[in-house]
Write a protein that holds these residues in place. Sequence first.
Motif, PDB file in Angstrom:
ATOM      1  N   VAL A 160       0.840  -1.211   0.000  1.00  0.00           N
ATOM      2  CA  VAL A 160       0.000   0.000   0.000  1.00  0.00           C
ATOM      3  C   VAL A 160       0.871   1.255   0.000  1.00  0.00           C
ATOM      4  CG1 VAL A 160      -1.740   1.294   1.284  1.00  0.00           C
ATOM      5  CG2 VAL A 160      -1.844  -1.201   1.219  1.00  0.00           C
ATOM      6  N   GLY A 161       0.500   2.183  -0.858  1.00  0.00           N
ATOM      7  CA  GLY A 161       1.116   3.514  -0.851  1.00  0.00           C
ATOM      8  C   GLY A 161       0.062   4.555  -0.517  1.00  0.00           C
ATOM      9  N   HIS A 162       0.515   5.726  -0.078  1.00  0.00           N
ATOM     10  CA  HIS A 162      -0.421   6.815   0.228  1.00  0.00           C
ATOM     11  C   HIS A 162       0.062   8.115  -0.407  1.00  0.00           C
ATOM     12  CE1 HIS A 162      -1.444   4.063   3.592  1.00  0.00           C
ATOM     13  NE2 HIS A 162      -2.659   4.521   3.348  1.00  0.00           N
ATOM     14  N   ILE A 163      -0.886   8.854  -0.943  1.00  0.00           N
ATOM     15  CA  ILE A 163      -0.579  10.211  -1.411  1.00  0.00           C
ATOM     16  C   ILE A 163      -1.580  11.140  -0.735  1.00  0.00           C
ATOM     17  CG2 ILE A 163      -0.423  11.778  -3.369  1.00  0.00           C
ATOM     18  CD1 ILE A 163       0.262   9.573  -5.165  1.00  0.00           C
ATOM     19  N   GLY A 164      -1.057  12.138  -0.045  1.00  0.00           N
ATOM     20  CA  GLY A 164      -1.920  13.125   0.603  1.00  0.00           C
ATOM     21  C   GLY A 164      -2.048  14.334  -0.304  1.00  0.00           C
ATOM     22  N   LEU A 165      -3.272  14.621  -0.722  1.00  0.00           N
ATOM     23  CA  LEU A 165      -3.537  15.791  -1.571  1.00  0.00           C
ATOM     24  C   LEU A 165      -4.767  16.484  -1.026  1.00  0.00           C
ATOM     25  CD1 LEU A 165      -3.325  14.052  -5.063  1.00  0.00           C
ATOM     26  CD2 LEU A 165      -1.657  15.673  -4.190  1.00  0.00           C
ATOM     27  N   TYR A 166      -4.770  17.802  -0.976  1.00  0.00           N
ATOM     28  CA  TYR A 166      -6.028  18.482  -0.679  1.00  0.00           C
ATOM     29  C   TYR A 166      -6.328  19.482  -1.786  1.00  0.00           C
ATOM     30  CZ  TYR A 166      -3.381  22.523   1.064  1.00  0.00           C
ATOM     31  OH  TYR A 166      -2.544  23.595   1.167  1.00  0.00           O
ATOM     32  N   ARG A 167      -7.631  19.776  -1.914  1.00  0.00           N
ATOM     33  CA  ARG A 167      -8.041  20.724  -2.960  1.00  0.00           C
ATOM     34  C   ARG A 167      -8.008  22.118  -2.370  1.00  0.00           C
ATOM     35  NH1 ARG A 167     -13.112  19.190  -6.525  1.00  0.00           N
ATOM     36  NH2 ARG A 167     -14.343  19.415  -4.643  1.00  0.00           N
ATOM     37  N   GLU A 168      -7.172  22.974  -2.916  1.00  0.00           N
ATOM     38  CA  GLU A 168      -7.137  24.376  -2.473  1.00  0.00           C
ATOM     39  C   GLU A 168      -8.513  24.957  -2.824  1.00  0.00           C
ATOM     40  OE1 GLU A 168      -6.462  27.846  -1.153  1.00  0.00           O
ATOM     41  OE2 GLU A 168      -6.722  27.901  -3.315  1.00  0.00           O
ATOM     42  N   PRO A 169      -9.304  25.404  -1.772  1.00  0.00           N
ATOM     43  CA  PRO A 169     -10.726  25.686  -2.010  1.00  0.00           C
ATOM     44  C   PRO A 169     -10.995  26.732  -3.102  1.00  0.00           C
ATOM     45  CG  PRO A 169     -10.218  25.731   0.343  1.00  0.00           C
ATOM     46  CD  PRO A 169      -8.908  25.581  -0.374  1.00  0.00           C
ATOM     47  N   SER A 170     -10.168  27.769  -3.232  1.00  0.00           N
ATOM     48  CA  SER A 170     -10.508  28.816  -4.208  1.00  0.00           C
ATOM     49  C   SER A 170     -10.159  28.404  -5.634  1.00  0.00           C
ATOM     50  CB  SER A 170      -9.823  30.131  -3.837  1.00  0.00           C
ATOM     51  OG  SER A 170      -8.434  29.914  -3.753  1.00  0.00           O
ATOM     52  N   THR A 171      -9.073  27.640  -5.801  1.00  0.00           N
ATOM     53  CA  THR A 171      -8.642  27.293  -7.170  1.00  0.00           C
ATOM     54  C   THR A 171      -8.952  25.845  -7.541  1.00  0.00           C
ATOM     55  OG1 THR A 171      -6.488  26.595  -6.337  1.00  0.00           O
ATOM     56  CG2 THR A 171      -6.695  28.916  -7.016  1.00  0.00           C
ATOM     57  N   LEU A 172      -9.268  25.016  -6.518  1.00  0.00           N
ATOM     58  CA  LEU A 172      -9.482  23.565  -6.687  1.00  0.00           C
ATOM     59  C   LEU A 172      -8.216  22.839  -7.168  1.00  0.00           C
ATOM     60  CD1 LEU A 172     -13.088  23.441  -8.290  1.00  0.00           C
ATOM     61  CD2 LEU A 172     -12.443  23.478  -5.877  1.00  0.00           C
ATOM     62  N   VAL A 173      -7.071  23.528  -7.074  1.00  0.00           N
ATOM     63  CA  VAL A 173      -5.800  22.907  -7.470  1.00  0.00           C
ATOM     64  C   VAL A 173      -5.366  21.930  -6.377  1.00  0.00           C
ATOM     65  CG1 VAL A 173      -3.316  23.387  -7.761  1.00  0.00           C
ATOM     66  CG2 VAL A 173      -5.021  24.782  -8.950  1.00  0.00           C
ATOM     67  N   ALA A 174      -4.798  20.772  -6.779  1.00  0.00           N
ATOM     68  CA  ALA A 174      -4.366  19.756  -5.812  1.00  0.00           C
ATOM     69  C   ALA A 174      -3.004  20.116  -5.231  1.00  0.00           C
ATOM     70  CB  ALA A 174      -4.298  18.400  -6.505  1.00  0.00           C
ATOM     71  N   VAL A 175      -2.921  20.115  -3.888  1.00  0.00           N
ATOM     72  CA  VAL A 175      -1.659  20.428  -3.202  1.00  0.00           C
ATOM     73  C   VAL A 175      -1.210  19.170  -2.451  1.00  0.00           C
ATOM     74  CG1 VAL A 175      -0.538  21.937  -1.517  1.00  0.00           C
ATOM     75  CG2 VAL A 175      -2.448  22.810  -2.901  1.00  0.00           C
ATOM     76  N   GLU A 176       0.040  18.741  -2.685  1.00  0.00           N
ATOM     77  CA  GLU A 176       0.530  17.497  -2.056  1.00  0.00           C
ATOM     78  C   GLU A 176       1.076  17.778  -0.655  1.00  0.00           C
ATOM     79  OE1 GLU A 176       3.242  14.981  -4.409  1.00  0.00           O
ATOM     80  OE2 GLU A 176       4.413  14.777  -2.574  1.00  0.00           O
TER      81      GLU A 176
END
Length: 211
Positions: free
Chosen positions: A99-115
């Motif tokens: 198993v691998g994990h990637i943590g990404l969240y969506r920057e709310p104003s741009t919806l761009v993925a931030v790792e």
Amino acid sequence: MVGKVTIIDHPLVQHKLTLMRQVETHTQDFRRLLKEISMLLAYEVTRDLPLKYEVIQTPLTTTKAPMLAADRKMVIVSILRAGQGLLDGMLELIPTAKVGHIGLYREPSTLVAVEYYFKLPEEIDQRDLLVVDPMLATGNSAVAAVDRLKETHPTSIKFVCLLASPEGIEHFHEQHPDVPIYTAAIDEGLDEHGYIMPGLGDAGDRLYGTK
Ligand code: URA
């Protein structure tokens, strides 16, 4: 090259997905249904795994019988946090997977993925990856995850989700036409906040009972 999309339209998957969409479905049922669906998705996604014939002994005789080829090692990569909802069921069906994990969240104003997190098992260059995230919405997280994973040169990558939007599929396959998508359904589109419509809401919140 146009990317491949497989819709897993098995009646059990479709029925359970409808239950998950319903607003009155509570956290514990949502979580159980996602786990059940993830096993059915894993069944379809692994349909092309190579088999090797081995000589075995039954109680009655010796015969050649098919087994999974031991040299094809699989890694399930969960995109945090909602990917965790697909992970457990898949591991029950493919217990030898790492198993691998990637943590990404969506920057709310741009919806761009931030790792914010990235951890994989060793020898990724000898492994087949199943990247899992229930919602392929804008496609930004999926594209960012696969961008990063390709840097590690895996043998193959498949992307597995529960629901996809047409926009997300288009965006993903513009960037990664070589990565097939497996989904239980393709919905109508995205709302102005990047949510899939009609969708099922925020998969992470519904899975963990957060808001
Ligand atoms: N992420 C979710 O959890 N739900 C959506 O509809 C879109 C992105």
